[in-house]
Design a protein around this motif. Structure first.
Motif, PDB file in Angstrom:
ATOM      1  N   ASP A  23       0.858  -1.191   0.000  1.00 35.87           N
ATOM      2  CA  ASP A  23       0.000   0.000   0.000  1.00 35.87           C
ATOM      3  C   ASP A  23       0.897   1.246   0.000  1.00 35.87           C
ATOM      4  OD1 ASP A  23       0.227   1.334   2.757  1.00 35.87           O
ATOM      5  OD2 ASP A  23      -0.292  -0.699   3.370  1.00 35.87           O
TER       6      ASP A  23
ATOM      7  N   GLY B 229       1.426   3.762   2.027  1.00 30.60           N
ATOM      8  CA  GLY B 229       2.155   4.080   3.263  1.00 30.60           C
ATOM      9  C   GLY B 229       3.362   3.175   3.435  1.00 30.60           C
TER      10      GLY B 229
ATOM     11  N   GLY C 298       0.889  -4.672   5.952  1.00 30.81           N
ATOM     12  CA  GLY C 298       0.064  -5.220   7.014  1.00 30.81           C
ATOM     13  C   GLY C 298      -1.010  -6.128   6.424  1.00 30.81           C
ATOM     14  N   GLY C 299      -2.030  -6.383   7.221  1.00 31.31           N
ATOM     15  CA  GLY C 299      -3.129  -7.231   6.760  1.00 31.31           C
ATOM     16  C   GLY C 299      -3.736  -6.711   5.463  1.00 31.31           C
ATOM     17  N   SER C 300      -3.722  -5.399   5.276  1.00 26.19           N
ATOM     18  CA  SER C 300      -4.358  -4.839   4.077  1.00 26.19           C
ATOM     19  C   SER C 300      -3.636  -5.297   2.811  1.00 26.19           C
ATOM     20  CB  SER C 300      -4.354  -3.307   4.158  1.00 26.19           C
ATOM     21  OG  SER C 300      -5.133  -2.901   5.271  1.00 26.19           O
TER      22      SER C 300
ATOM     23  N   ASP D 180      -3.912  -9.298   2.528  1.00 30.31           N
ATOM     24  CA  ASP D 180      -5.239  -9.752   2.083  1.00 30.31           C
ATOM     25  C   ASP D 180      -5.476  -9.384   0.615  1.00 30.31           C
ATOM     26  OD1 ASP D 180      -5.552 -10.678   4.626  1.00 30.31           O
ATOM     27  OD2 ASP D 180      -7.299  -9.465   5.139  1.00 30.31           O
TER      28      ASP D 180
ATOM     29  N   THR E 234       4.498  -6.112   7.777  1.00 29.75           N
ATOM     30  CA  THR E 234       5.226  -4.938   8.283  1.00 29.75           C
ATOM     31  C   THR E 234       4.520  -4.336   9.488  1.00 29.75           C
ATOM     32  OG1 THR E 234       4.038  -3.430   6.831  1.00 29.75           O
ATOM     33  CG2 THR E 234       6.094  -4.369   5.974  1.00 29.75           C
ATOM     34  N   THR E 235       3.350  -4.875   9.840  1.00 28.00           N
ATOM     35  CA  THR E 235       2.710  -4.503  11.101  1.00 28.00           C
ATOM     36  C   THR E 235       2.868  -5.686  12.048  1.00 28.00           C
ATOM     37  OG1 THR E 235       0.562  -5.403  10.425  1.00 28.00           O
ATOM     38  CG2 THR E 235       0.933  -3.048  10.028  1.00 28.00           C
TER      39      THR E 235
ATOM     40  N   THR F 135      -2.235  -8.612  12.469  1.00 23.32           N
ATOM     41  CA  THR F 135      -3.279  -9.523  11.972  1.00 23.32           C
ATOM     42  C   THR F 135      -2.939 -11.004  11.953  1.00 23.32           C
ATOM     43  OG1 THR F 135      -2.555  -9.451   9.670  1.00 23.32           O
ATOM     44  CG2 THR F 135      -3.969  -7.680  10.398  1.00 23.32           C
TER      45      THR F 135
ATOM     46  N   SER G 230      -2.217 -12.325   9.276  1.00 25.44           N
ATOM     47  CA  SER G 230      -2.716 -12.717   7.951  1.00 25.44           C
ATOM     48  C   SER G 230      -1.700 -13.537   7.173  1.00 25.44           C
ATOM     49  CB  SER G 230      -3.104 -11.460   7.159  1.00 25.44           C
ATOM     50  OG  SER G 230      -3.530 -11.792   5.868  1.00 25.44           O
TER      51      SER G 230
ATOM     52  N   THR H 237      -2.869 -17.072   7.879  1.00 25.50           N
ATOM     53  CA  THR H 237      -4.280 -17.497   7.880  1.00 25.50           C
ATOM     54  C   THR H 237      -4.827 -17.746   6.470  1.00 25.50           C
ATOM     55  OG1 THR H 237      -5.300 -15.298   7.725  1.00 25.50           O
ATOM     56  CG2 THR H 237      -4.665 -16.049   9.919  1.00 25.50           C
TER      57      THR H 237
ATOM     58  N   ILE I 274      -7.681 -16.462   5.413  1.00 22.88           N
ATOM     59  CA  ILE I 274      -8.765 -15.503   5.204  1.00 22.88           C
ATOM     60  C   ILE I 274      -8.290 -14.230   4.514  1.00 22.88           C
ATOM     61  CG2 ILE I 274     -10.847 -14.756   6.444  1.00 22.88           C
ATOM     62  CD1 ILE I 274      -9.163 -15.333   8.994  1.00 22.88           C
TER      63      ILE I 274
ATOM     64  N   VAL J 204     -10.015 -10.373   4.365  1.00 22.75           N
ATOM     65  CA  VAL J 204     -11.129  -9.573   4.885  1.00 22.75           C
ATOM     66  C   VAL J 204     -11.374  -8.386   3.960  1.00 22.75           C
ATOM     67  CG1 VAL J 204     -11.984  -8.268   6.870  1.00 22.75           C
ATOM     68  CG2 VAL J 204     -10.436 -10.188   7.237  1.00 22.75           C
TER      69      VAL J 204
ATOM     70  N   LEU K 138      11.335  -4.671   9.787  1.00 29.23           N
ATOM     71  CA  LEU K 138      10.400  -3.954   8.906  1.00 29.23           C
ATOM     72  C   LEU K 138       9.266  -3.311   9.697  1.00 29.23           C
ATOM     73  CD1 LEU K 138       9.977  -6.383   5.849  1.00 29.23           C
ATOM     74  CD2 LEU K 138      11.809  -4.777   6.366  1.00 29.23           C
TER      75      LEU K 138
ATOM     76  N   THR L 287       9.074   0.961  11.750  1.00 33.06           N
ATOM     77  CA  THR L 287       8.546   2.247  11.277  1.00 33.06           C
ATOM     78  C   THR L 287       7.032   2.385  11.469  1.00 33.06           C
ATOM     79  OG1 THR L 287       8.550   1.216   9.081  1.00 33.06           O
ATOM     80  CG2 THR L 287      10.349   2.744   9.571  1.00 33.06           C
TER      81      THR L 287
ATOM     82  N   HIS M 273      -9.144  -1.980  12.152  1.00 31.57           N
ATOM     83  CA  HIS M 273      -9.610  -3.302  12.583  1.00 31.57           C
ATOM     84  C   HIS M 273      -9.279  -3.602  14.056  1.00 31.57           C
ATOM     85  CE1 HIS M 273     -10.388  -7.601  12.528  1.00 31.57           C
ATOM     86  NE2 HIS M 273      -9.165  -7.793  13.001  1.00 31.57           N
TER      87      HIS M 273
HETATM   88  N1  LIG Z   1      -6.519 -12.116   6.929  1.00 31.87           N
HETATM   89  C1  LIG Z   1      -6.515 -12.142   8.237  1.00 31.87           C
HETATM   90  O1  LIG Z   1      -6.291 -13.172   8.845  1.00 31.87           O
HETATM   91  C2  LIG Z   1      -6.796 -10.878   8.982  1.00 31.87           C
HETATM   92  C3  LIG Z   1      -6.838 -10.897  10.375  1.00 31.87           C
HETATM   93  C4  LIG Z   1      -7.093  -9.719  11.046  1.00 31.87           C
HETATM   94  C5  LIG Z   1      -7.277  -8.545  10.326  1.00 31.87           C
HETATM   95  N2  LIG Z   1      -7.244  -8.554   8.965  1.00 31.87           N
HETATM   96  C6  LIG Z   1      -7.425  -7.338   8.158  1.00 31.87           C
HETATM   97  O2  LIG Z   1      -6.167  -6.689   8.009  1.00 31.87           O
HETATM   98  C7  LIG Z   1      -6.377  -5.260   7.866  1.00 31.87           C
HETATM   99  C8  LIG Z   1      -5.586  -4.509   8.915  1.00 31.87           C
HETATM  100  O3  LIG Z   1      -4.213  -4.798   8.782  1.00 31.87           O
HETATM  101  P1  LIG Z   1      -3.112  -4.188   9.773  1.00 31.87           P
HETATM  102  O4  LIG Z   1      -3.683  -3.952  11.084  1.00 31.87           O
HETATM  103  O5  LIG Z   1      -1.938  -5.058   9.643  1.00 31.87           O
HETATM  104  O6  LIG Z   1      -2.795  -2.747   9.178  1.00 31.87           O
HETATM  105  P2  LIG Z   1      -2.817  -2.182   7.677  1.00 31.87           P
HETATM  106  O7  LIG Z   1      -2.224  -3.132   6.722  1.00 31.87           O
HETATM  107  O8  LIG Z   1      -4.202  -1.702   7.391  1.00 31.87           O
HETATM  108  O9  LIG Z   1      -1.840  -0.931   7.828  1.00 31.87           O
HETATM  109  C9  LIG Z   1      -2.199   0.141   8.684  1.00 31.87           C
HETATM  110  C10 LIG Z   1      -1.434   1.424   8.325  1.00 31.87           C
HETATM  111  O10 LIG Z   1      -0.086   1.285   8.711  1.00 31.87           O
HETATM  112  C11 LIG Z   1       0.785   1.571   7.630  1.00 31.87           C
HETATM  113  N3  LIG Z   1       1.961   0.702   7.823  1.00 31.87           N
HETATM  114  C12 LIG Z   1       1.978  -0.635   7.858  1.00 31.87           C
HETATM  115  N4  LIG Z   1       3.210  -1.091   8.140  1.00 31.87           N
HETATM  116  C13 LIG Z   1       3.998  -0.005   8.275  1.00 31.87           C
HETATM  117  C14 LIG Z   1       5.376   0.181   8.568  1.00 31.87           C
HETATM  118  N5  LIG Z   1       6.192  -0.848   8.853  1.00 31.87           N
HETATM  119  N6  LIG Z   1       5.845   1.446   8.594  1.00 31.87           N
HETATM  120  C15 LIG Z   1       5.030   2.503   8.360  1.00 31.87           C
HETATM  121  N7  LIG Z   1       3.713   2.396   8.113  1.00 31.87           N
HETATM  122  C16 LIG Z   1       3.208   1.153   8.065  1.00 31.87           C
HETATM  123  C17 LIG Z   1      -0.023   1.285   6.378  1.00 31.87           C
HETATM  124  O11 LIG Z   1       0.445   2.042   5.280  1.00 31.87           O
HETATM  125  C18 LIG Z   1      -1.405   1.730   6.834  1.00 31.87           C
HETATM  126  O12 LIG Z   1      -1.570   3.119   6.669  1.00 31.87           O
HETATM  127  C19 LIG Z   1      -7.873  -5.041   8.014  1.00 31.87           C
HETATM  128  O13 LIG Z   1      -8.480  -4.975   6.749  1.00 31.87           O
HETATM  129  C20 LIG Z   1      -8.319  -6.287   8.763  1.00 31.87           C
HETATM  130  O14 LIG Z   1      -9.683  -6.574   8.586  1.00 31.87           O
HETATM  131  C21 LIG Z   1      -6.988  -9.699   8.292  1.00 31.87           C
END
Ligand SMILES: NC(=O)c1ccc[n+]([C@@H]2O[C@H](COP(=O)([O-])OP(=O)(O)OC[C@H]3O[C@@H](n4cnc5c(N)ncnc54)[C@H](O)[C@@H]3O)[C@@H](O)[C@H]2O)c1
Ligand SMILES: [Zn+2]
Length: 422
Positions: free
Chosen positions: A41, A43, A100-102, A105, A146-147, A150, A152, A155, A157, A159, A187, A190, A315
């Motif tokens: 994504d 970011g 991250g999860g976004s 997924d 990188t988060t 999740t 993910s 898994t 799934i 979402v 990773l 940040t 989330h």
């Molecule tokens: N598939 C699964 O098993 C599962 C489980 C739980 C949630 N989800 C889904 O995952 C999504 C949420 O994912 P998330 O919480 O990992 O966050 P995300 O992927 O939505 O990222 C959140 C924000 O953090 C930023 N970011 C991420 N990593 C970064 C880094 N290392 N440095 C700087 N910025 C960074 C991204 O650009 C974004 O703006 C939701 O859609 C949720 O429903 C999926």
């Protein structure tokens, strides 16, 4: 009723540790691939990590293209856009998700819809979609989180938010599971503090919900073709959940307040991986069911650390907001597990009523890491509760994993008590 006697466990191959992401070129070369799509994504792209991964892949003589328009919390439209990009610029031999999860997924949906016929809604869970199962195996997917959240990367799934229906739902099938999870804590350093806090509450709720889920042997016996990835609490998932709680107790506050603390980042990454391996097999329940309408019906809330171009309740934040009250409600299904979870999380001053122990530990933590004070603080009031209940009862797949029966009145009670938490 013939009682279930079988549980299942699935997980991808895992490479974990500082520097693990530097080996992706080598790992992909072993899959004998020529063209790879790297999904991320905007970011995450700005951190430079995805391009660095693409360069390492290219250094192995593999053609690597970066798609950096995954939507933060994917929608039906954003997934279709990513799939169209992949179809127009394919074919691809493998996918790498960096984010991250976004992002992960999004890569799962792209992999599904470039390896199998049909469109997104054919595969989305019923009743929103047709819940079709993929006929063909998918291509290799390397997931690089990188988060710390999740899970993910391990898994089955994906979402998504179906915007026109204001509902969050998913695609769930064992074929969606990544082939390899590459977890490199460096990773994650940040991540903004707000993302670390919300994503960390997602880890915590994955661990707590799978640990308190209805046990696998409390279901009726399934035929082999009826087995689903989420089979209820079981000894293997329990082990991951317990360890994730211990890691969170020592690292969560530090990771939010001191983002450059490498040890805390590494422990959070381990916790996310462990909780993902647990809940990805056992399942999650009430807090996740409530999170879908809390996120899907957002009004004006814009959280720190996330893109500000549209309102959202992230989330992990959405999941956490009803967790204290949900665990007060589920307490009597397994008092010993609720008390043990509070202890593992470092709770020491046990209240007179053991039912209050885990909720108190959770609200103190949420307060300390800057999570909003209840669903009221993200824009909902009493007048919204019926609407939120209506959204949560649609998540029957999740509510079936709750350790006791949950009625609409029970959900309304939990949501009302969650308007303000402290
Ligand atoms: N598939 C699964 O098993 C599962 C489980 C739980 C949630 N989800 C889904 O995952 C999504 C949420 O994912 P998330 O919480 O990992 O966050 P995300 O992927 O939505 O990222 C959140 C924000 O953090 C930023 N970011 C991420 N990593 C970064 C880094 N290392 N440095 C700087 N910025 C960074 C991204 O650009 C974004 O703006 C939701 O859609 C949720 O429903 C999926
Ligand atoms: Zn979650």
């Amino acid at each position: 009723m013939t009682q279930e006697t079988v549980f299942t466990y699935g997980a991808p191959a895992l490479k974990f540790g500082a520097g693990a992401s530097e080996e992706i070129g080598h790992d992909l070369a072993s899959y004998d691939v020529r063209r790879v799509l790297v999904v991320t994504d905007p970011g995450v792209a700005a951190t430079g990590h995805p391009q660095r991964v693409a360069d390492l892949v290219a250094a192995q003589g593999i053609d690597a293209v970066v798609f950096d328009r995954a939507h933060v919390e994917p929608t039906d439209a954003s997934l279709v856009e990513a799939v169209e990009f992949a179809r127009d610029n394919g074919p691809w031999d493998a996918f790498v998700a960096v984010g991250g999860g976004s992002a992960i997924d999004t890569a799962k949906a792209v992999n599904l819809l470039t390896s199998n016929p049909g469109e997104l809604m054919d595969y989305v869970n019923a009743p929103v979609g047709k819940a079709r199962a993929p006929q063909h195996p998918l291509k290799p997917l390397v997931a690089v989180p990188t988060t710390t959240g999740t899970g993910s990367e391990s898994t089955t799934i994906c979402v998504l938010d179906v915007v026109s229906l204001k509902v969050k739902t998913g695609i769930s099938h064992p074929r969606l599971r990544p082939t390899l999870a590459v977890v490199d804590p460096r990773l994650t350093a940040t991540q903004p503090a707000g993302v670390t806090a919300a994503a960390g509450m997602d880890i915590l709720c994955h661990a707590l919900e799978s640990w308190t889920a209805r046990p696998f042997d409390a279901y009726p016996r399934k035929a082999p073709e009826q087995r689903v990835p989420y089979c209820g609490a079981n000894p293997v998932a329990d082990m991951w959940a317990e360890k994730a709680l211990t890691l969170l107790a020592s690292s969560f506050r530090r990771a939010v307040h001191h983002g450059d603390d490498e040890q805390a980042r590494e422990q959070m990454a381990l916790a996310a991986t462990f909780a993902g391996m647990g809940f990805g097999n056992a399942g999650v329940h009430i807090p996740h069911a409530n999170a879908y309408p809390i996120a899907g019906r957002v009004k004006e809330f814009r959280p720190e650390g996330y893109p500000h171009d549209e309102p959202m309740v992230p989330h992990g934040m959405a999941v956490s907001l009803t967790a204290p009250e949900a665990f007060r409600f589920t307490f009597d299904a397994s008092p010993e597990r609720h008390v043990r979870a509070a202890e593992l999380l470092g709770g020491d001053d046990r209240p007179d009523d053991a039912r209050d122990f885990l909720p108190a530990v959770l609200t103190r933590l949420m307060h300390d890491i800057g999570i909003p004070n209840g669903i009221g603080a993200v824009g909902y009031d009493e007048g919204d509760v019926d609407d939120l209940v209506e959204g949560a009862v649609k998540q029957q797949r999740l509510l079936a994993t709750a350790p006791k029966e949950v009625t609409e009145d029970d959900l309304a009670g939990i949501l009302n008590e969650s308007l303000e938490l402290w």
